[in-house]
Design an enzyme around this catalytic site. Structure first.
Site, PDB file in Angstrom:
ATOM      1  N   LYS A   1      -1.480 -11.153  -2.066  1.00 50.09           N
ATOM      2  CA  LYS A   1      -2.254 -11.744  -0.974  1.00 50.09           C
ATOM      3  C   LYS A   1      -2.504 -10.692   0.097  1.00 50.09           C
ATOM      4  O   LYS A   1      -1.688  -9.787   0.238  1.00 50.09           O
ATOM      5  CB  LYS A   1      -1.562 -12.967  -0.363  1.00 50.09           C
ATOM      6  CG  LYS A   1      -0.108 -12.782   0.081  1.00 50.09           C
ATOM      7  CD  LYS A   1       0.332 -11.959   1.222  1.00 50.09           C
ATOM      8  CE  LYS A   1      -0.353 -11.954   2.529  1.00 50.09           C
ATOM      9  NZ  LYS A   1       0.455 -11.197   3.551  1.00 50.09           N
TER      10      LYS A   1
ATOM     11  N   ILE B   1       6.423  -4.298  -1.086  1.00 54.18           N
ATOM     12  CA  ILE B   1       6.534  -5.623  -1.719  1.00 54.18           C
ATOM     13  C   ILE B   1       6.881  -5.512  -3.204  1.00 54.18           C
ATOM     14  O   ILE B   1       7.525  -6.406  -3.760  1.00 54.18           O
ATOM     15  CB  ILE B   1       5.252  -6.467  -1.481  1.00 54.18           C
ATOM     16  CG1 ILE B   1       5.516  -7.939  -1.780  1.00 54.18           C
ATOM     17  CG2 ILE B   1       4.077  -5.952  -2.285  1.00 54.18           C
ATOM     18  CD1 ILE B   1       6.609  -8.572  -0.968  1.00 54.18           C
TER      19      ILE B   1
ATOM     20  N   SER C   1       0.275   4.480  -9.366  1.00 55.65           N
ATOM     21  CA  SER C   1       0.451   4.602  -7.930  1.00 55.65           C
ATOM     22  C   SER C   1       0.498   6.093  -7.601  1.00 55.65           C
ATOM     23  O   SER C   1       1.098   6.876  -8.342  1.00 55.65           O
ATOM     24  CB  SER C   1       1.769   3.920  -7.526  1.00 55.65           C
ATOM     25  OG  SER C   1       1.745   3.501  -6.198  1.00 55.65           O
ATOM     26  N   ARG C   2      -0.143   6.471  -6.488  1.00 55.42           N
ATOM     27  CA  ARG C   2      -0.313   7.895  -6.205  1.00 55.42           C
ATOM     28  C   ARG C   2       1.007   8.605  -5.949  1.00 55.42           C
ATOM     29  O   ARG C   2       1.212   9.737  -6.382  1.00 55.42           O
ATOM     30  CB  ARG C   2      -1.238   8.068  -4.996  1.00 55.42           C
ATOM     31  CG  ARG C   2      -2.620   7.507  -5.194  1.00 55.42           C
ATOM     32  CD  ARG C   2      -3.313   7.318  -3.874  1.00 55.42           C
ATOM     33  NE  ARG C   2      -2.479   6.582  -2.939  1.00 55.42           N
ATOM     34  CZ  ARG C   2      -2.730   6.405  -1.651  1.00 55.42           C
ATOM     35  NH1 ARG C   2      -3.827   6.926  -1.134  1.00 55.42           N
ATOM     36  NH2 ARG C   2      -1.902   5.733  -0.892  1.00 55.42           N
TER      37      ARG C   2
ATOM     38  N   ASP D   1      -2.117 -10.880   8.666  1.00 54.59           N
ATOM     39  CA  ASP D   1      -1.429 -10.522   7.409  1.00 54.59           C
ATOM     40  C   ASP D   1      -0.246 -11.462   7.183  1.00 54.59           C
ATOM     41  O   ASP D   1      -0.156 -12.079   6.122  1.00 54.59           O
ATOM     42  CB  ASP D   1      -1.005  -9.048   7.396  1.00 54.59           C
ATOM     43  CG  ASP D   1      -0.253  -8.715   6.107  1.00 54.59           C
ATOM     44  OD1 ASP D   1      -0.903  -8.566   5.060  1.00 54.59           O
ATOM     45  OD2 ASP D   1       1.002  -8.661   6.142  1.00 54.59           O
TER      46      ASP D   1
HETATM   47  P1  NAP Z   1       2.582  -0.781   1.427  1.00 54.58           P
HETATM   48  O1  NAP Z   1       3.990  -0.548   1.018  1.00 54.58           O
HETATM   49  O2  NAP Z   1       2.096  -0.181   2.707  1.00 54.58           O
HETATM   50  O3  NAP Z   1       1.543  -0.350   0.296  1.00 54.58           O
HETATM   51  C1  NAP Z   1       1.761  -0.544  -1.079  1.00 54.58           C
HETATM   52  C2  NAP Z   1       1.347   0.706  -1.830  1.00 54.58           C
HETATM   53  O4  NAP Z   1      -0.071   0.753  -1.907  1.00 54.58           O
HETATM   54  C3  NAP Z   1       1.718   2.020  -1.142  1.00 54.58           C
HETATM   55  O5  NAP Z   1       3.062   2.370  -1.351  1.00 54.58           O
HETATM   56  C4  NAP Z   1       0.744   2.989  -1.762  1.00 54.58           C
HETATM   57  O6  NAP Z   1       1.313   3.530  -2.959  1.00 54.58           O
HETATM   58  C5  NAP Z   1      -0.452   2.116  -2.127  1.00 54.58           C
HETATM   59  N1  NAP Z   1      -1.554   2.463  -1.233  1.00 54.58           N
HETATM   60  C6  NAP Z   1      -1.525   2.605   0.113  1.00 54.58           C
HETATM   61  N2  NAP Z   1      -2.712   3.005   0.566  1.00 54.58           N
HETATM   62  C7  NAP Z   1      -3.525   3.114  -0.505  1.00 54.58           C
HETATM   63  C8  NAP Z   1      -4.866   3.512  -0.688  1.00 54.58           C
HETATM   64  N3  NAP Z   1      -5.602   3.929   0.331  1.00 54.58           N
HETATM   65  N4  NAP Z   1      -5.366   3.481  -1.945  1.00 54.58           N
HETATM   66  C9  NAP Z   1      -4.621   3.116  -2.980  1.00 54.58           C
HETATM   67  N5  NAP Z   1      -3.321   2.760  -2.869  1.00 54.58           N
HETATM   68  C10 NAP Z   1      -2.793   2.755  -1.651  1.00 54.58           C
HETATM   69  O7  NAP Z   1       2.272  -2.345   1.518  1.00 54.58           O
HETATM   70  P2  NAP Z   1       3.148  -3.614   1.106  1.00 54.58           P
HETATM   71  O8  NAP Z   1       3.941  -4.060   2.273  1.00 54.58           O
HETATM   72  O9  NAP Z   1       3.812  -3.400  -0.205  1.00 54.58           O
HETATM   73  O10 NAP Z   1       1.942  -4.671   0.982  1.00 54.58           O
HETATM   74  C11 NAP Z   1       1.010  -4.591  -0.070  1.00 54.58           C
HETATM   75  C12 NAP Z   1       0.321  -5.933  -0.197  1.00 54.58           C
HETATM   76  O11 NAP Z   1       1.320  -6.934  -0.414  1.00 54.58           O
HETATM   77  C13 NAP Z   1      -0.435  -6.337   1.079  1.00 54.58           C
HETATM   78  O12 NAP Z   1      -1.617  -7.007   0.740  1.00 54.58           O
HETATM   79  C14 NAP Z   1       0.527  -7.292   1.769  1.00 54.58           C
HETATM   80  O13 NAP Z   1      -0.154  -8.249   2.557  1.00 54.58           O
HETATM   81  C15 NAP Z   1       1.219  -7.938   0.577  1.00 54.58           C
HETATM   82  N6  NAP Z   1       2.562  -8.455   0.887  1.00 54.58           N
HETATM   83  C16 NAP Z   1       3.449  -7.689   1.594  1.00 54.58           C
HETATM   84  C17 NAP Z   1       4.689  -8.238   1.949  1.00 54.58           C
HETATM   85  C18 NAP Z   1       5.732  -7.444   2.704  1.00 54.58           C
HETATM   86  O14 NAP Z   1       6.749  -8.037   3.127  1.00 54.58           O
HETATM   87  N7  NAP Z   1       5.574  -6.142   2.872  1.00 54.58           N
HETATM   88  C19 NAP Z   1       5.000  -9.528   1.583  1.00 54.58           C
HETATM   89  C20 NAP Z   1       4.108 -10.247   0.804  1.00 54.58           C
HETATM   90  C21 NAP Z   1       2.886  -9.698   0.476  1.00 54.58           C
HETATM   91  P3  NAP Z   1       0.975   5.055  -3.371  1.00 54.58           P
HETATM   92  O15 NAP Z   1       1.075   5.878  -2.126  1.00 54.58           O
HETATM   93  O16 NAP Z   1       2.032   5.379  -4.382  1.00 54.58           O
HETATM   94  O17 NAP Z   1      -0.421   5.016  -3.940  1.00 54.58           O
END
Ligand code: NAP
Length: 307
Positions: A90, A14, A36-37, A168
């Site tokens: 969110k 995101i 970010s890790r 989600d």
């Molecule tokens: P994602 O790509 O799976 O995760 C975002 C980042 O969080 C990962 O790249 C990772 O970065 C870090 N992360 C993952 N596990 C972690 C842990 N155990 N501890 C600390 N950091 C961790 O997820 P995303 O799709 O971007 O979604 C993130 C949030 O945005 C969620 O709440 C989701 O509901 C919301 N969102 C997503 C979308 C969508 O379309 N994807 C849309 C709107 C809102 P590092 O490995 O670099 O730490």
């Protein structure tokens, strides 16, 4: 005015898709760091952890937290304790109580806390909200069906406790419904289908009502292939509204509605800026509360394993 020096923690899908472009297009913000890790943004100072970033001496006014919800509380607490304004992706947390805890901490620290709901910033939402203030809704039908394999590949957190599963995306629909309905609704009945090998639902059917007896039905399903559906259909005594594409398209009585053009994330960051400048917070947990109610009241049905 001097731009707000912003950092992002939890760089992933995101952030690359929405946050980075929205921030780059908003002169009120300057992106100065990430924490970010494993991920970073080209040209932006990168740290591995929130603690490392906060200890670095980098000047930061505000931090957007975009890691999965299960890992957000501790990061938010560290940021608020360091006196930073905080933007929560969110859903704002893994539990209602931890969001309340953050809200109290932000108030104590005198900083802004913004629990964002991006779908509320879809262009049709305020248009429909105004319409329903004039025409009371009688029946609302939410159809939120998408293909989890396409939208959430390799996102194990989403299937783990606190990851919400189909809620989600479903919580986005609930964030719209709770924004547009003139009365607060409450859950009457729910069925959650949970794959035999997972912790969170792949589908959910929900029935809500409100003090006026409005009938609100929601159908969330992650098994839809082909055309994807993010629709809300509303009947009032005299009008028929159809929000399509998550609120990016609106039909009123079969005619297309006039909509503003601003995107969801540019609008979210404009609102965050206003909150910071006005020294206020915006933390509405209503969508998360409905999801918590569904987990509490809903019948849990085991369905086919998800592989
Ligand atoms: P994602 O790509 O799976 O995760 C975002 C980042 O969080 C990962 O790249 C990772 O970065 C870090 N992360 C993952 N596990 C972690 C842990 N155990 N501890 C600390 N950091 C961790 O997820 P995303 O799709 O971007 O979604 C993130 C949030 O945005 C969620 O709440 C989701 O509901 C919301 N969102 C997503 C979308 C969508 O379309 N994807 C849309 C709107 C809102 P590092 O490995 O670099 O730490």
């Amino acid at each position: 005015m001097t731009p707000i020096k912003l950092a992002i923690a939890g760089v992933g899908k995101i952030v690359y898709d929405q946050h980075a472009p929205a921030i780059a297009g908003n002169p009120d913000f300057q992106l100065v760091a990430t924490a970010s890790r494993n991920h970073s943004i080209d040209g932006v100072t990168a740290f591995k952890t929130m603690a490392e970033m906060l200890d670095s001496g980098t000047q930061i006014d505000a931090i957007s937290l975009c890691m999965p919800p299960q890992y957000r509380y501790e990061a938010a607490r560290q940021a608020l304790r360091a006196g930073k304004h905080v933007f929560l992706e969110k859903p704002p947390g893994a539990t209602l109580s931890e969001v309340e805890s953050l809200k109290a901490l932000a108030a104590e620290q005198g900083v802004t806390l913004f629990a964002s709901w991006h779908s509320r910033h879809a262009p049709a939402v305020q248009v429909v909200k105004r319409h329903l203030q004039q025409h009371a809704p009688r029946r609302v039908e939410v159809i939120w069906r998408e293909d989890v394999r396409h939208w959430h590949p390799d996102q194990e957190w989403i299937w783990q406790p606190g990851g919400l599963g189909v809620f989600d995306p479903g919580i986005n629909a609930l964030s719209i419904v709770t924004e547009i309905l003139p009365q607060a609704m409450f859950l009457k009945q729910a069925t959650l289908e949970v794959p035999a090998n997972r912790q969170t639902p792949i589908a959910a059917r929900l029935a809500f009502t409100d003090a006026l007896g409005t009938d609100v039905q929601a159908d969330f399903d992650w098994r839809q292939t082909g055309e994807q559906t993010w629709d809300i259909v509303i009947d009032t005594a005299s009008t028929h509204l159809h929000l399509k594409k998550g609120g990016h398209e609106l039909w009123i009585d079969q005619a297309p509605g006039e909509l503003p053009v601003e995107g969801e994330y540019p609008s979210l960051y404009a609102h965050f800026c206003q909150l910071i400048r006005n020294k206020s917070s915006d933390v509405d947990v209503a969508p998360l509360r409905h999801v918590a109610d569904a987990f509490m009241l809903g019948e849990h049905v085991v369905t086919d394993a998800f592989v």
